[in-house]
Design a protein around this motif. Sequence first.
Motif, PDB file in Angstrom:
ATOM      1  N   TYR A  63       0.846  -1.186   0.000  1.00  0.00           N
ATOM      2  CA  TYR A  63       0.000   0.000   0.000  1.00  0.00           C
ATOM      3  C   TYR A  63       0.886   1.241   0.000  1.00  0.00           C
ATOM      4  O   TYR A  63       1.724   1.424   0.901  1.00  0.00           O
ATOM      5  N   LEU A  68      -3.801   6.357   1.444  1.00  0.00           N
ATOM      6  CA  LEU A  68      -4.368   5.020   1.283  1.00  0.00           C
ATOM      7  C   LEU A  68      -4.083   4.154   2.510  1.00  0.00           C
ATOM      8  O   LEU A  68      -4.929   3.362   2.938  1.00  0.00           O
ATOM      9  N   LEU A 243      -8.672  -3.430   0.759  1.00  0.00           N
ATOM     10  CA  LEU A 243      -9.447  -2.287   0.300  1.00  0.00           C
ATOM     11  C   LEU A 243     -10.846  -2.770  -0.050  1.00  0.00           C
ATOM     12  O   LEU A 243     -11.010  -3.697  -0.847  1.00  0.00           O
ATOM     13  N   THR A 282     -11.720   5.079  -5.390  1.00  0.00           N
ATOM     14  CA  THR A 282     -10.709   5.517  -4.424  1.00  0.00           C
ATOM     15  C   THR A 282      -9.289   5.067  -4.743  1.00  0.00           C
ATOM     16  O   THR A 282      -8.342   5.682  -4.246  1.00  0.00           O
ATOM     17  N   HIS A 283      -9.117   4.001  -5.528  1.00  0.00           N
ATOM     18  CA  HIS A 283      -7.753   3.488  -5.668  1.00  0.00           C
ATOM     19  C   HIS A 283      -7.533   2.764  -6.994  1.00  0.00           C
ATOM     20  O   HIS A 283      -8.479   2.361  -7.676  1.00  0.00           O
ATOM     21  N   SER A 285      -5.071  -0.561  -8.391  1.00  0.00           N
ATOM     22  CA  SER A 285      -4.257  -1.699  -7.968  1.00  0.00           C
ATOM     23  C   SER A 285      -3.615  -2.347  -9.186  1.00  0.00           C
ATOM     24  O   SER A 285      -4.285  -2.558 -10.203  1.00  0.00           O
ATOM     25  N   HIS A 299      -0.901  -1.043  -4.486  1.00  0.00           N
ATOM     26  CA  HIS A 299      -2.117  -0.242  -4.413  1.00  0.00           C
ATOM     27  C   HIS A 299      -1.775   1.238  -4.225  1.00  0.00           C
ATOM     28  O   HIS A 299      -0.889   1.582  -3.429  1.00  0.00           O
ATOM     29  N   PHE A 300      -2.511   2.094  -4.929  1.00  0.00           N
ATOM     30  CA  PHE A 300      -2.300   3.544  -4.884  1.00  0.00           C
ATOM     31  C   PHE A 300      -3.639   4.255  -4.679  1.00  0.00           C
ATOM     32  O   PHE A 300      -4.664   3.805  -5.211  1.00  0.00           O
ATOM     33  N   PRO A 301      -3.644   5.385  -3.979  1.00  0.00           N
ATOM     34  CA  PRO A 301      -4.869   6.180  -3.966  1.00  0.00           C
ATOM     35  C   PRO A 301      -5.109   6.776  -5.349  1.00  0.00           C
ATOM     36  O   PRO A 301      -4.170   7.015  -6.106  1.00  0.00           O
ATOM     37  N   ARG A 302      -6.350   6.993  -5.683  1.00  0.00           N
ATOM     38  CA  ARG A 302      -6.654   7.543  -7.008  1.00  0.00           C
ATOM     39  C   ARG A 302      -6.279   9.023  -7.074  1.00  0.00           C
ATOM     40  O   ARG A 302      -5.699   9.477  -8.068  1.00  0.00           O
TER      41      ARG A 302
END
Length: 314
Positions: A63, A68, A243, A282-283, A285, A299-302
């Motif tokens: 993450y 996130l 998530l 929100t994200h 992946s 995984h990244f925040p959008r």
Amino acid sequence: MADLILHHYPTSPFAEKARLILGFKKLAWKSVLIPQIQPKPDVAALTGGYRKTPILQIGADIYCDTALICDVLEHLAPAPALYPAQGKGLARTVAQWADSTLFWTAMAYNFQPKGAADLFGKAPPEMGKAFAEDRKAMSVNMTRLRPLDAIAAYKSYLRRISDMLEGQPFVLGDAPTVADFSLFHPLWFTRVRTPSMAGILDHTPAVLEWMERMAAIGHGDMEKFDSASAIQVAAASQPHSLLVDSTFQDDHGIALGSLVTVASESFGPEPTEGELIAATRTHFSLRRRDERAGTVHVHFPRIGYVLRKVETPA
């Protein structure tokens, strides 16, 4: 559940944000210390390119970005809550402002010559130069605030935080929220890591009192770990995202299963390449494979990140 492994270094302000939230949530975690500057081969084995600090590893899930990481920790330990039932949007908005505008204003102020001497004065000259060159490379997409312009802005922001604390112990009420943790870490850097610059905080005593309350939360139950062992954990695990949102939101015309890159839109532009397996509200992946870490999901925040399709030659 697999262990929480935080990859960080002691002087990182965003890592301090994550460490305090782990303490707030009373979560046990393993600490992997990583280099401040490139090269970071063990980080790259997990992320594929992303190199900002910290990253949170849970098994073979990686993450990125504290925005996130906060969501993941809230899912794992809903109480005490980072996001209040009343004012959740306000808490997130203040946190985003603090992690961007306030943070970069504070850093421009902190890294004046006296502050830089606090950080590097006892180190070999080449260390300070290497750090400066590393952060310059990470900042190619940014317009940096000049130090002298940062002084007045930082003073104004500290007064605004002081106003938020009027009549209450934390910025949104009686308990800390994600807003407090995001507001705290740039000020922590000023006070703890560049103490020669910390006099600016004396003009807002309510802020200093709040900082004492925040620091008293502590870092929780931490155990030392090493990066080689963390990579072995990833290799021995199957990815399983924590998530909770999963509905595909296509704003790019890029189908799931496509080869893509995700990169920060500003600071730290190094991209991560992989197969797009999630693009929600929100994200993002990505699935990627590494020789040492095996198959991992990154995984990244959008918000704050850019998704691009990798165009393969015809």
